[in-house]
Each structure stands twice: as C-alpha cells, then as structure tokens.
Design a protein around this motif. Structure first.
Motif, PDB file in Angstrom:
ATOM      1  N   SER A  15       0.901  -1.168  -0.150  1.00 18.83           N
ATOM      2  CA  SER A  15       0.112  -0.114   0.144  1.00 18.83           C
ATOM      3  C   SER A  15       0.797   1.265  -0.053  1.00 18.83           C
ATOM      4  O   SER A  15       0.422   2.295   0.700  1.00 18.83           O
ATOM      5  CB  SER A  15      -0.822  -0.076   1.271  1.00 18.83           C
ATOM      6  N   ALA A  16       1.949   1.143  -0.582  1.00 21.61           N
ATOM      7  CA  ALA A  16       2.898   2.132  -0.530  1.00 21.61           C
ATOM      8  C   ALA A  16       3.182   2.511  -2.101  1.00 21.61           C
ATOM      9  O   ALA A  16       3.946   3.443  -2.496  1.00 21.61           O
ATOM     10  CB  ALA A  16       4.211   2.014   0.177  1.00 21.61           C
ATOM     11  N   MET A  17       2.850   1.764  -3.156  1.00 17.50           N
ATOM     12  CA  MET A  17       3.175   1.877  -4.584  1.00 17.50           C
ATOM     13  C   MET A  17       1.846   2.467  -5.326  1.00 17.50           C
ATOM     14  O   MET A  17       0.647   2.080  -5.176  1.00 17.50           O
ATOM     15  CB  MET A  17       3.690   0.700  -5.185  1.00 17.50           C
ATOM     16  N   ALA A  18       2.273   3.097  -6.702  1.00 20.63           N
ATOM     17  CA  ALA A  18       1.083   3.396  -7.420  1.00 20.63           C
ATOM     18  C   ALA A  18       1.802   3.415  -8.907  1.00 20.63           C
ATOM     19  O   ALA A  18       2.225   4.621  -9.316  1.00 20.63           O
ATOM     20  CB  ALA A  18       0.483   4.831  -7.041  1.00 20.63           C
ATOM     21  N   ASP A  65      -0.162   5.150   1.505  1.00 20.11           N
ATOM     22  CA  ASP A  65       0.460   5.815   2.366  1.00 20.11           C
ATOM     23  C   ASP A  65       0.762   7.121   1.587  1.00 20.11           C
ATOM     24  O   ASP A  65       1.809   7.327   1.030  1.00 20.11           O
ATOM     25  CB  ASP A  65       1.731   5.384   2.875  1.00 20.11           C
ATOM     26  N   LYS A  66       0.118   8.331   2.129  1.00 15.08           N
ATOM     27  CA  LYS A  66       0.325   9.518   1.422  1.00 15.08           C
ATOM     28  C   LYS A  66       1.780  10.103   1.819  1.00 15.08           C
ATOM     29  O   LYS A  66       2.060  11.197   0.811  1.00 15.08           O
ATOM     30  CB  LYS A  66      -0.822  10.615   1.916  1.00 15.08           C
ATOM     31  N   LYS A  67       2.432   9.389   2.718  1.00 19.28           N
ATOM     32  CA  LYS A  67       3.987   9.847   2.762  1.00 19.28           C
ATOM     33  C   LYS A  67       5.074   9.264   1.498  1.00 19.28           C
ATOM     34  O   LYS A  67       5.961   9.496   1.444  1.00 19.28           O
ATOM     35  CB  LYS A  67       4.468   9.577   3.964  1.00 19.28           C
ATOM     36  N   ALA A  68       4.301   8.150   1.110  1.00 22.40           N
ATOM     37  CA  ALA A  68       5.199   7.415  -0.184  1.00 22.40           C
ATOM     38  C   ALA A  68       5.479   8.357  -1.377  1.00 22.40           C
ATOM     39  O   ALA A  68       4.335   8.947  -1.796  1.00 22.40           O
ATOM     40  CB  ALA A  68       4.338   6.149  -0.556  1.00 22.40           C
ATOM     41  N   PRO A  69       6.453   8.418  -2.039  1.00 21.25           N
ATOM     42  CA  PRO A  69       6.620   8.952  -3.284  1.00 21.25           C
ATOM     43  C   PRO A  69       5.535   8.833  -4.179  1.00 21.25           C
ATOM     44  O   PRO A  69       5.248   9.861  -4.955  1.00 21.25           O
ATOM     45  CB  PRO A  69       8.021   8.442  -3.416  1.00 21.25           C
ATOM     46  N   ASP A  70       5.136   7.381  -4.443  1.00 18.48           N
ATOM     47  CA  ASP A  70       4.085   7.230  -5.374  1.00 18.48           C
ATOM     48  C   ASP A  70       2.767   8.149  -5.168  1.00 18.48           C
ATOM     49  O   ASP A  70       1.694   7.859  -6.178  1.00 18.48           O
ATOM     50  CB  ASP A  70       3.872   5.774  -5.445  1.00 18.48           C
ATOM     51  N   TYR A  71       2.678   8.577  -3.992  1.00 21.53           N
ATOM     52  CA  TYR A  71       1.254   9.220  -3.914  1.00 21.53           C
ATOM     53  C   TYR A  71       0.976  10.359  -5.156  1.00 21.53           C
ATOM     54  O   TYR A  71      -0.117  10.527  -5.339  1.00 21.53           O
ATOM     55  CB  TYR A  71       1.171   9.792  -2.497  1.00 21.53           C
ATOM     56  N   GLN A  74      11.990   6.713 -10.103  1.00 17.89           N
ATOM     57  CA  GLN A  74      11.599   6.783 -11.461  1.00 17.89           C
ATOM     58  C   GLN A  74      10.435   5.634 -12.001  1.00 17.89           C
ATOM     59  O   GLN A  74      10.799   4.636 -11.478  1.00 17.89           O
ATOM     60  CB  GLN A  74      12.606   6.563 -12.607  1.00 17.89           C
ATOM     61  N   PRO A  75       9.305   5.924 -12.222  1.00 17.96           N
ATOM     62  CA  PRO A  75       8.024   4.895 -12.526  1.00 17.96           C
ATOM     63  C   PRO A  75       8.735   3.715 -13.427  1.00 17.96           C
ATOM     64  O   PRO A  75       9.402   3.992 -14.218  1.00 17.96           O
ATOM     65  CB  PRO A  75       7.160   5.743 -13.143  1.00 17.96           C
ATOM     66  N   LEU A  76       8.451   2.586 -12.997  1.00 16.35           N
ATOM     67  CA  LEU A  76       9.030   1.476 -13.626  1.00 16.35           C
ATOM     68  C   LEU A  76       8.401   1.283 -15.254  1.00 16.35           C
ATOM     69  O   LEU A  76       9.096   1.218 -16.168  1.00 16.35           O
ATOM     70  CB  LEU A  76       8.708   0.269 -13.102  1.00 16.35           C
ATOM     71  N   ASN A  77       7.078   1.806 -15.229  1.00 19.92           N
ATOM     72  CA  ASN A  77       6.626   1.682 -16.575  1.00 19.92           C
ATOM     73  C   ASN A  77       7.116   2.798 -17.701  1.00 19.92           C
ATOM     74  O   ASN A  77       7.464   2.527 -18.811  1.00 19.92           O
ATOM     75  CB  ASN A  77       5.169   2.383 -16.748  1.00 19.92           C
ATOM     76  N   GLN A  78       7.896   3.775 -17.144  1.00 22.58           N
ATOM     77  CA  GLN A  78       8.523   4.594 -17.901  1.00 22.58           C
ATOM     78  C   GLN A  78       9.973   4.018 -18.502  1.00 22.58           C
ATOM     79  O   GLN A  78      10.267   4.077 -19.528  1.00 22.58           O
ATOM     80  CB  GLN A  78       8.859   5.941 -17.138  1.00 22.58           C
ATOM     81  N   LEU A  79      10.456   3.442 -17.578  1.00 24.18           N
ATOM     82  CA  LEU A  79      11.614   2.573 -17.903  1.00 24.18           C
ATOM     83  C   LEU A  79      11.678   1.531 -19.142  1.00 24.18           C
ATOM     84  O   LEU A  79      12.233   1.118 -19.981  1.00 24.18           O
ATOM     85  CB  LEU A  79      12.352   1.852 -16.880  1.00 24.18           C
ATOM     86  N   LEU A  80      10.322   0.790 -18.748  1.00 23.56           N
ATOM     87  CA  LEU A  80      10.203  -0.222 -19.601  1.00 23.56           C
ATOM     88  C   LEU A  80       9.742   0.231 -21.062  1.00 23.56           C
ATOM     89  O   LEU A  80      10.097  -0.247 -21.869  1.00 23.56           O
ATOM     90  CB  LEU A  80       8.796  -1.113 -19.168  1.00 23.56           C
TER      91      LEU A  80
END
Length: 544
Positions: free
Chosen positions: A178-181, A209-215, A421-427
């Motif tokens: 519950s820390a990724m998006a 978790d709104k403290k997570a970077p992915d928020y 960096q978002p994984l999707n961007q790297l892919l």
C-alpha cells in the motif's frame, strides 16, 4: 521444486511466552513416534540454520523451552521442527495439528517479545495449523497495545453500523505494501476515474500511504484516495465489497504484523480481484495463490489461453474464475525508445532465500556477485561507451535497501533506487531488457523489443522456486548463463540496432493475443458481472 516439509501432529498442552522465554508442552498423537530433539529452523534458507530447544520428556509429554534473549535470530520466518524417530528412521517434521482454540488464543491475545530495541519476535499458528515464529524489525507505530485497541475500536464502529457501511459497496485498490502506485492497480484506478461516470466511480478508492513518493501518481484524484491505516480506512477495509490488487491480500494491511482479530477477520471475509503483478509463467506461485489457500481470489486476471491453462492446472480455479482480459498497465504501454538516447534496462527479480538477508549476507550471495561483476565489467563499460548506450539497473522492490551496495564506476550505468523513476517509463523507453525470471519480460516482449534472460542460478531457482515453463526451450528471448555469453548477446543486439529475433516474434500472437488497449475496460465489466458468495462459506465448502 524441493519436497514439501513433513509434519507431525501433536496435542499442545501448554504454551507460554514470558520475558523472552518460550515454552511448548505437547504430546504426540501417534504413540509409535518419539521426539529426539526440537529446534527452530529458518525457512527458505539455502544453508540450514537451527536454533535448538531444551527438550525434556515425562511419559508421552514433551517440554520444550528456549530463551529467545540468549539466541541470535536473523529476520525471517522460523518453523518449529521436531526430530522424529519412527523406529525405522529419523526425520525432521514441522509441529502441526494445533488446536483451533490455541490459534484463537494467539489471535485474541497476541504475544510478542521485543528483543533489544530494534527487533520483535512473535509466535503464531499458521493456516496449516503449524507453529511458526517470526523475527523482524520492530515497528514503533504498530507493535503496541494501543494499536490493538485501535483495531478493536474499528471493528466495533464497523459492526455497530454494519448496514450503513456495507451499503457503500466500496472497492479498494492497492499495490505492493500500500505504498506503490505504478503497476496494474494504478492503471485500473485511472481508468475508473477517467472513464466512468461520477455515480459509478464514487465508491472506488485507492489505498496508499500519502507519505510515499508514489502518492503523486494519484494525488489528482485525492477525493478517491484514502490514507493507508487511517481509522476511516480500517472501517472501510471491514466494509469493502471488493479488494482489487496486483498483490496478495496481506498488502492491504501492515506488512508482517502479528495475527490479530482484525487482521484475521478481514482476510477471511474479503474477496480479491487479482490484477496480477505480471504474467504467471517463470515463477511458481500456486502454493501462495491456490484456490484452497488463504489468498483465494474471486477473479484471477490472465492475458491468454496459455496463461489461463496454467492457473486452471496448478491453482485449480474454475474456468469462469479465470478471466482473459490482459493487464491494465498494458493499456498505456507504448514504445517511447529513441535511437538518439539508447537504453538497456537491467531488472532482475528477487529471491525468496535472500528476502531477509543482512547486508553482509547479501554481499556474499551469488545474486550480488553476478550482478556486481556485470556492472564492473570493463568490456561492458567499453561497449556502452562505444555505442553511446545507457544501462539502467533497477532492483526489485524487496531488495531496494541493497541498491547502495552495488558499484560500477561507469557514467554509462545508472543505479536507480526504487521509487525514483516509475518502472513503466523505464520499460517504455528501453531498447532491450536483461532479466532473469522477472515478469517484466512480458511488458518488453509486448512492445516487440528483445529480451535476454540471464538465469545464472537456474538449478537453485528450480529447486526452491520453480517455473511453469521450460525457460531453456520456451523463453521468448536469448537464454544465457554466464557473463561472457551475456556480453555477447548485448553486443549482438547493439550491433543489429536492437532488432528482435524472428523466432521470438513469431510466438507473440499466441502468448499475448490481446493488444488493443481495452484491458481495464474488460476487467471492469467482469467485476460488474461477478456474483461471488461469502468467502467464509466458499472456503468451508472447498475444504469439505
């Protein structure tokens, strides 16, 4: 795969954990068996690690004791194992057959021992009614009596107004911890927010978790985002009609928390729509996600008939519970690679036997030594420099704390910490992928880019984890086992401008038939059609 652990059924007569002293008194149900010794055994370890009990016996009653304070415990799950003599042979067997009353006692009144200031050890009875001990890092926010009170209060507030909360018909969506998006959960959520009418989407919430970077990836939909482990979230978790995730049900709650009434109730009652983390092929997971297990799914998302057959054969779901829709993240997956900025993505998966490894243990592992050798290879450095190529090394989230242990000394190699960096961007921006067994291989294959598989520990992986396909024969890319072979494949694809081999491209229509950007739409329609019964009732029928 290694053989399943043997089990000996016992009747536990006394159990206690006081001031770091763990005691288990029990009798063996089979009078023909004798216990010669007892110990805690580290689970998923390549080399066996034992911590012995002091064992005494009077008649058929055994008394096993251990002082946890005086023993060194690595962070891991530890099985309670007996050395059993049946008259013909001596063998190891996990202590099983525990009474439901003991399991309930440990749930209603959790016991734990705080060792030093930074670690906690607690016992529980798992879903197979076996004794298990976990040692892990102490969590100041959740490992307390006050948090137990919060759980009971949330349950009280839910059940006293149950019709009101249930009427909301909530859908909760989350990803790992519950820390990724940045995975299938995010893209299914975005589809719902952007394509559905207000009436349809108001009950759909993203958990993070709104403290997570992915928020930041979901912040624009903030009215449909709920703070992980807030009091409101705990009530909503009780009331949710569906949990929708790319990971197991445990990711909706505190990771590796002791069993409690709240935790057991939500896991026992809730249906999961399993979006999956990737295509099920290179990593055996049917013991975790089997239909008869605690992670039973209401709907199991797959991408092809090929994958549906795997779920049907190994996981034993009915065909109508296995939906062929494709993955949500593929709806926005398109090739953004630019020959003016050539990139190779290196992304290996994790290893269960290294999940709780210390920095020192990790540095000695074959995993670290192989990738460290690659990153420090002068031949690789020269190849990247000559061809003006960047290599991005993105480590699996479960190994994120170890990224700092890798060194390379080459400006052409980027070590990317998890979340930077978002994984999707790297892919999408990469020209080719190097992996071992990771399901991200399918994302790159979907884009018609070359994949190189580097299963350097193939024999160990097959023994501990296992695969549903023969990687040597069925992988849709080069399979190499040594560093020289890997460097040769990298050179080949750089020289042919990253062109995929024809024999791999020829299998795409069979392995990935749905490439129309309508995966989330298909999943949403399947959820709307679903009419699963109560999970507790279903599990009871399945076990009869």
């Amino acid at each position: 795969m290694s053989e399943e652990a043997r089990e000996i059924k016992v009747k536990t007569r006394k159990f206690s954990l006081r001031k770091g002293r763990l005691r288990i008194c029990f009798s063996v149900l089979d009078e023909g068996l004798q216990i010669k010794g007892m110990f805690l055994k580290k689970r998923n370890a390549l080399e066996e690690v034992h911590v012995p009990f002091q064992l005494s016996c009077r008649g058929n009653v055994y008394d096993a004791r251990i002082d946890l304070e005086k023993q060194e415990f690595e962070y891991a799950f530890w099985d309670v194992v007996a050395l059993v003599d049946d008259g013909a042979q001596t063998y190891e067997a996990i202590l099983g057959g525990q009474r439901v009353s003991l399991k309930l006692r440990l749930i209603l009144f959790p016991r734990w021992y705080r060792k030093a200031h930074d670690s906690i050890i607690y016992p529980f009875v798992n879903g197979s009614r076996q004794f298990t001990i976990q040692s892990r890092e102490y969590n100041r926010g959740y490992d307390s009596f006050w948090f137990l009170c919060k759980e009971y209060l949330a349950l009280f507030c839910y059940f006293i107004l149950k019709p009101y909360w249930d009427h909301k018909k909530l859908w909760l969506i989350c990803e790992k911890f519950s820390a990724m998006a940045q995975d299938n959960g995010l893209y299914f959520f975005r589809y719902c927010m952007e394509q559905l009418p207000e009436k349809e989407k108001k009950h759909i919430l993203y958990v993070i978790d709104k403290k997570a970077p992915d928020y930041q990836a979901v912040k624009q939909y903030d009215q449909n985002v709920i703070q992980f482990m807030s009091f409101r979230y705990m009530i909503y978790l009780c009331a949710a009609q569906y949990l929708i995730s790319s990971d197991a049900i445990r990711h909706f709650y505190i990771w590796d928390s002791p069993n409690s009434v709240f935790k057991v109730l939500y896991q026992a009652r809730k249906h999961i729509i399993f979006l999956q983390h990737g295509v099920m092929a290179f990593k055996q997971c049917h013991r975790t996600f089997h239909k008869l297990g605690g992670n039973r799914m209401a709907l199991f998302v797959t991408s092809s008939q090929f994958e549906q057959d795997i779920i049907y054969d190994y996981f034993e779901y009915d065909r109508d519970e296995i939906i062929i829709t494709g993955l949500p993240r593929w709806d926005i997956l398109h090739d953004t690679s630019d020959m003016g900025h050539k990139e190779i993505l290196l992304m290996p998966t994790w290893r269960s036997w290294l999940e709780y490894a210390s920095a020192e243990e990790f540095a000695k592992s074959d995993y670290f030594l192989n990738y460290e050798s690659l990153l420090k290879s002068k031949e690789l450095h020269e190849l990247l420099e000559q061809a003006d190529v960047t290599l991005n090394f993105y480590i699996h989230p479960k190994f994120r704390e170890h990224i700092g242990q890798f060194e390379n000394g080459c400006k052409r190699i980027r070590l990317i910490p998890f979340g930077e960096q978002p994984l999707n961007q790297l892919l999408m921006s990469c020209h080719m992928l190097i992996t071992d067994y990771s399901s991200v291989a399918w994302d790159v294959y979907y884009q018609e880019k070359p994949v190189v598989f580097f299963p350097f520990d193939f024999a160990t992986y097959q023994e501990v984890q296992g695969s549903y396909v023969d990687i040597e024969k069925d992988a849709f890319g080069d399979v190499v086992h040594t560093l020289p072979e890997l460097l040769q494949s990298i050179r080949k694809y750089i020289e042919n401008r990253f062109k995929e081999e024809p024999q791999y491209a020829a299998r795409r229509d069979y392995l990935l038939p749905l490439r129309d950007d309508k995966n989330s739409e298909r999943i949403y329609q399947e959820i709307k059609k679903a009419r699963p019964g109560k999970k507790l009732d279903i599990m009871g029928k399945l076990r009869l």
